[in-house]
Design a protein around this motif. Structure first.
Motif, PDB file in Angstrom:
ATOM      1  N   ALA A 132       0.803  -1.201  -0.057  1.00  0.00           N
ATOM      2  CA  ALA A 132      -0.148  -0.042  -0.028  1.00  0.00           C
ATOM      3  C   ALA A 132       0.957   1.287   0.128  1.00  0.00           C
ATOM      4  CB  ALA A 132      -0.771  -0.048   1.297  1.00  0.00           C
ATOM      5  N   ALA A 133       1.975   0.985   0.529  1.00  0.00           N
ATOM      6  CA  ALA A 133       2.788   2.397   0.552  1.00  0.00           C
ATOM      7  C   ALA A 133       3.755   2.466  -0.890  1.00  0.00           C
ATOM      8  CB  ALA A 133       4.191   2.192   1.593  1.00  0.00           C
ATOM      9  N   GLU A 134       3.541   1.820  -1.855  1.00  0.00           N
ATOM     10  CA  GLU A 134       4.391   1.808  -3.067  1.00  0.00           C
ATOM     11  C   GLU A 134       3.875   3.044  -3.747  1.00  0.00           C
ATOM     12  OE1 GLU A 134       3.681  -1.709  -5.180  1.00  0.00           O
ATOM     13  OE2 GLU A 134       4.988  -3.102  -3.912  1.00  0.00           O
ATOM     14  N   GLY A 135       4.759   3.834  -4.152  1.00  0.00           N
ATOM     15  CA  GLY A 135       4.395   4.999  -4.926  1.00  0.00           C
ATOM     16  C   GLY A 135       4.061   6.280  -3.978  1.00  0.00           C
ATOM     17  N   LEU A 136       4.209   5.882  -2.513  1.00  0.00           N
ATOM     18  CA  LEU A 136       3.882   6.773  -1.772  1.00  0.00           C
ATOM     19  C   LEU A 136       4.517   8.431  -1.748  1.00  0.00           C
ATOM     20  CD1 LEU A 136       1.740   7.329   0.716  1.00  0.00           C
ATOM     21  CD2 LEU A 136       3.602   6.446   2.152  1.00  0.00           C
ATOM     22  N   THR A 137       3.933   9.526  -1.678  1.00  0.00           N
ATOM     23  CA  THR A 137       4.457  10.681  -1.824  1.00  0.00           C
ATOM     24  C   THR A 137       4.550  11.493  -0.441  1.00  0.00           C
ATOM     25  OG1 THR A 137       2.628  11.930  -2.496  1.00  0.00           O
ATOM     26  CG2 THR A 137       3.978  10.849  -4.379  1.00  0.00           C
ATOM     27  N   HIS A 138       5.270  12.312  -0.267  1.00  0.00           N
ATOM     28  CA  HIS A 138       5.434  13.239   1.091  1.00  0.00           C
ATOM     29  C   HIS A 138       3.715  13.589   1.310  1.00  0.00           C
ATOM     30  CE1 HIS A 138       9.581  13.281   0.498  1.00  0.00           C
ATOM     31  NE2 HIS A 138       9.780  14.028   1.459  1.00  0.00           N
ATOM     32  N   ALA A 139       3.410  14.054   0.337  1.00  0.00           N
ATOM     33  CA  ALA A 139       1.725  14.877   0.443  1.00  0.00           C
ATOM     34  C   ALA A 139       0.834  13.692   1.099  1.00  0.00           C
ATOM     35  CB  ALA A 139       1.395  15.302  -0.791  1.00  0.00           C
ATOM     36  N   GLY A 140       1.154  12.328   0.603  1.00  0.00           N
ATOM     37  CA  GLY A 140       0.030  11.337   0.809  1.00  0.00           C
ATOM     38  C   GLY A 140       0.345  10.642   2.291  1.00  0.00           C
ATOM     39  N   VAL A 141       1.392  10.767   2.921  1.00  0.00           N
ATOM     40  CA  VAL A 141       1.796  10.071   3.962  1.00  0.00           C
ATOM     41  C   VAL A 141       0.841  10.270   5.163  1.00  0.00           C
ATOM     42  CG1 VAL A 141       3.502   9.903   6.144  1.00  0.00           C
ATOM     43  CG2 VAL A 141       4.274  10.248   3.650  1.00  0.00           C
ATOM     44  N   ALA A 142       0.024  11.409   5.554  1.00  0.00           N
ATOM     45  CA  ALA A 142      -0.726  11.524   6.614  1.00  0.00           C
ATOM     46  C   ALA A 142      -1.988  10.511   6.300  1.00  0.00           C
ATOM     47  CB  ALA A 142      -1.350  13.050   6.851  1.00  0.00           C
ATOM     48  N   ALA A 143      -2.438  10.608   5.230  1.00  0.00           N
ATOM     49  CA  ALA A 143      -3.662   9.887   4.764  1.00  0.00           C
ATOM     50  C   ALA A 143      -3.329   8.580   4.865  1.00  0.00           C
ATOM     51  CB  ALA A 143      -4.280  10.030   3.354  1.00  0.00           C
ATOM     52  N   PHE A 144      -2.035   7.856   4.466  1.00  0.00           N
ATOM     53  CA  PHE A 144      -1.658   6.814   4.361  1.00  0.00           C
ATOM     54  C   PHE A 144      -1.711   6.026   5.904  1.00  0.00           C
ATOM     55  CE2 PHE A 144       1.809   3.916   5.157  1.00  0.00           C
ATOM     56  CZ  PHE A 144       1.549   2.593   4.500  1.00  0.00           C
ATOM     57  N   CYS A 145      -1.037   6.744   6.748  1.00  0.00           N
ATOM     58  CA  CYS A 145      -0.976   6.417   8.198  1.00  0.00           C
ATOM     59  C   CYS A 145      -2.329   6.240   8.605  1.00  0.00           C
ATOM     60  CB  CYS A 145       0.061   7.519   8.986  1.00  0.00           C
ATOM     61  SG  CYS A 145       1.782   7.524   8.538  1.00  0.00           S
ATOM     62  N   THR A 146      -3.374   7.102   8.435  1.00  0.00           N
ATOM     63  CA  THR A 146      -4.708   6.986   9.005  1.00  0.00           C
ATOM     64  C   THR A 146      -5.239   5.658   8.506  1.00  0.00           C
ATOM     65  OG1 THR A 146      -4.889   9.476   9.286  1.00  0.00           O
ATOM     66  CG2 THR A 146      -6.936   7.995   9.226  1.00  0.00           C
ATOM     67  N   ALA A 147      -5.101   5.394   7.247  1.00  0.00           N
ATOM     68  CA  ALA A 147      -5.837   4.387   6.472  1.00  0.00           C
ATOM     69  C   ALA A 147      -5.272   3.065   6.889  1.00  0.00           C
ATOM     70  CB  ALA A 147      -5.668   4.414   4.991  1.00  0.00           C
ATOM     71  N   GLN A 148      -3.668   3.078   7.139  1.00  0.00           N
ATOM     72  CA  GLN A 148      -3.235   1.729   7.389  1.00  0.00           C
ATOM     73  C   GLN A 148      -2.917   1.667   9.004  1.00  0.00           C
ATOM     74  OE1 GLN A 148      -2.639  -0.510   5.023  1.00  0.00           O
ATOM     75  NE2 GLN A 148      -3.612   0.646   3.790  1.00  0.00           N
ATOM     76  N   ASP A 149      -3.587   2.555   9.820  1.00  0.00           N
ATOM     77  CA  ASP A 149      -3.120   2.331  11.311  1.00  0.00           C
ATOM     78  C   ASP A 149      -1.670   2.424  11.420  1.00  0.00           C
ATOM     79  OD1 ASP A 149      -3.972   2.284  13.809  1.00  0.00           O
ATOM     80  OD2 ASP A 149      -3.952   0.140  13.908  1.00  0.00           O
ATOM     81  N   ILE A 150      -0.790   3.469  10.993  1.00  0.00           N
ATOM     82  CA  ILE A 150       0.365   3.422  11.261  1.00  0.00           C
ATOM     83  C   ILE A 150       0.527   4.689  12.375  1.00  0.00           C
ATOM     84  CG2 ILE A 150       2.639   4.251  10.501  1.00  0.00           C
ATOM     85  CD1 ILE A 150       1.576   1.765   9.367  1.00  0.00           C
ATOM     86  N   THR A 151       0.942   4.125  13.639  1.00  0.00           N
ATOM     87  CA  THR A 151       1.118   4.893  14.722  1.00  0.00           C
ATOM     88  C   THR A 151       2.315   5.368  15.262  1.00  0.00           C
ATOM     89  OG1 THR A 151       0.884   3.287  16.168  1.00  0.00           O
ATOM     90  CG2 THR A 151      -1.163   3.964  15.221  1.00  0.00           C
ATOM     91  N   ALA A 152       2.329   5.945  16.589  1.00  0.00           N
ATOM     92  CA  ALA A 152       3.520   6.180  17.221  1.00  0.00           C
ATOM     93  C   ALA A 152       4.335   4.773  17.702  1.00  0.00           C
ATOM     94  CB  ALA A 152       3.360   7.343  18.316  1.00  0.00           C
ATOM     95  N   GLU A 153       3.296   3.965  17.989  1.00  0.00           N
ATOM     96  CA  GLU A 153       3.782   2.784  18.535  1.00  0.00           C
ATOM     97  C   GLU A 153       4.398   1.719  17.408  1.00  0.00           C
ATOM     98  OE1 GLU A 153       0.772   3.938  19.225  1.00  0.00           O
ATOM     99  OE2 GLU A 153       1.588   4.507  21.354  1.00  0.00           O
ATOM    100  N   ASN A 154       3.946   1.732  16.162  1.00  0.00           N
ATOM    101  CA  ASN A 154       4.521   0.765  15.270  1.00  0.00           C
ATOM    102  C   ASN A 154       5.244   1.535  14.106  1.00  0.00           C
ATOM    103  OD1 ASN A 154       2.479   1.929  13.439  1.00  0.00           O
ATOM    104  ND2 ASN A 154       0.962   0.227  13.901  1.00  0.00           N
ATOM    105  N   SER A 155       5.168   2.615  13.933  1.00  0.00           N
ATOM    106  CA  SER A 155       5.877   3.679  12.753  1.00  0.00           C
ATOM    107  C   SER A 155       7.343   3.250  12.421  1.00  0.00           C
ATOM    108  CB  SER A 155       5.594   4.928  12.979  1.00  0.00           C
ATOM    109  OG  SER A 155       6.301   5.335  13.986  1.00  0.00           O
ATOM    110  N   TYR A 156       7.895   3.091  13.436  1.00  0.00           N
ATOM    111  CA  TYR A 156       9.417   2.633  13.296  1.00  0.00           C
ATOM    112  C   TYR A 156       9.454   1.571  12.633  1.00  0.00           C
ATOM    113  CZ  TYR A 156      14.426   2.416  13.837  1.00  0.00           C
ATOM    114  OH  TYR A 156      15.743   2.438  13.729  1.00  0.00           O
TER     115      TYR A 156
END
Length: 259
Positions: A132-156
């Motif tokens: 789902a992160a393929e082709g991701l741009t700077h502008a799309g990161v916020a929406a990606f993190c929300t949609a894919q449940d990327i949080t402070a606990e698992n982002s690293y």
């Protein structure tokens, strides 16, 4: 094996990046450094750039156009305490944008080395989110993190899992030009972000530290990066080298019922 070669190193101002630059120069290479902060050591050239800024990355790619570098070491990265969106941007999206933008500025036979992490273990279970992160741009990161449940606990963890997977994916991407990509996965390392790393990873990191005889040091990691940038590694393609004092071997052995 690095005499006369030109190597681009990101994150060159501190920690593993600074030590890698030092060892590359000692081996005869010219280092072109990239960082948002000025390095303490004198380099062949230095470009100040903030990887959270997409325009700054594109300007850097333009500045380095035609360089024909013999290697690229992607060492810049943020610790687990950074906000999830910023972390994913720097550790994954910016790294990929810079790398792909610089391929034409690499010489045939060049080496690309990504600094991943022991936190990248288990990427096989994250393939859906990685795709789902393929082709991701700077502008799309916020929406990606929300949609894919990327949080402070698992982002690293996610950023490093995706980076290991991307390294494997690119095992033969530029084979016709002899350009190879590999990665290095340290465990906990004594750098300015070690405290942040341990605070965020909590009990898991504490248990790891009890098992390890000591944390790694930049001087433990930089020689492996340097080797992967040298002619001695030409037959390594898409490899992720665990450089962690035996932690990956321990995890694999214990999970498979070995002592």
């Amino acid at each position: 094996m690095l005499e006369g070669k030109t190597i681009i190193v990101t994150g060159v101002a501190s920690g593993i990046g600074a030590e890698t630059a030092k060892q590359l120069m000692a081996a005869g290479a010219k280092v072109v450094g990239v960082d948002r902060n000025e390095p303490k050591a004198a380099l062949h050239a230095f470009h100040q750039a903030d990887l959270t800024d997409e325009a700054a990355i594109d300007a850097l790619i333009e500045d380095l156009k035609g360089l024909k570098a013999d290697g690229l070491a992607n060492i810049a990265g943020l610790p687990p305490t950074a906000p999830a969106e910023t972390l994913v941007t720097v550790n994954l999206v910016a790294l990929k944008r810079l790398t792909l933008g610089l391929v034409d500025s690499l010489a045939d036979g060049a080496a690309i080395v990504n600094l991943a992490s022991l936190a990248g273990i288990g990427w096989e279970g994250e393939v859906a989110r990685i795709k789902a992160a393929e082709g991701l741009t700077h502008a799309g990161v916020a929406a990606f993190c929300t949609a894919q449940d990327i949080t402070a606990e698992n982002s690293y963890f996610f950023s490093k899992q995706a980076l290991v997977a991307w390294t494997h994916e690119n095992r033969w991407s530029w084979r016709e030009r002899g350009i190879r990509m590999n990665s290095v996965s340290p465990g906990p390392v004594e750098t300015p972000i070690l405290k942040d790393f341990l605070e965020t990873l909590g009990e898991r990191a504490e248990e790891d530290m009890k098992i390890m005889d000591r944390p790694g040091r930049p001087t433990d990691i930089a020689p492996v990066v340097t080797f992967l940038l040298s002619d001695g590694s030409v037959w390594l393609r898409g490899v992720n080298i665990a450089t962690d004092g035996g932690m990956r071997a321990h995890i694999d052995a214990m999970s498979n019922g070995l002592s």
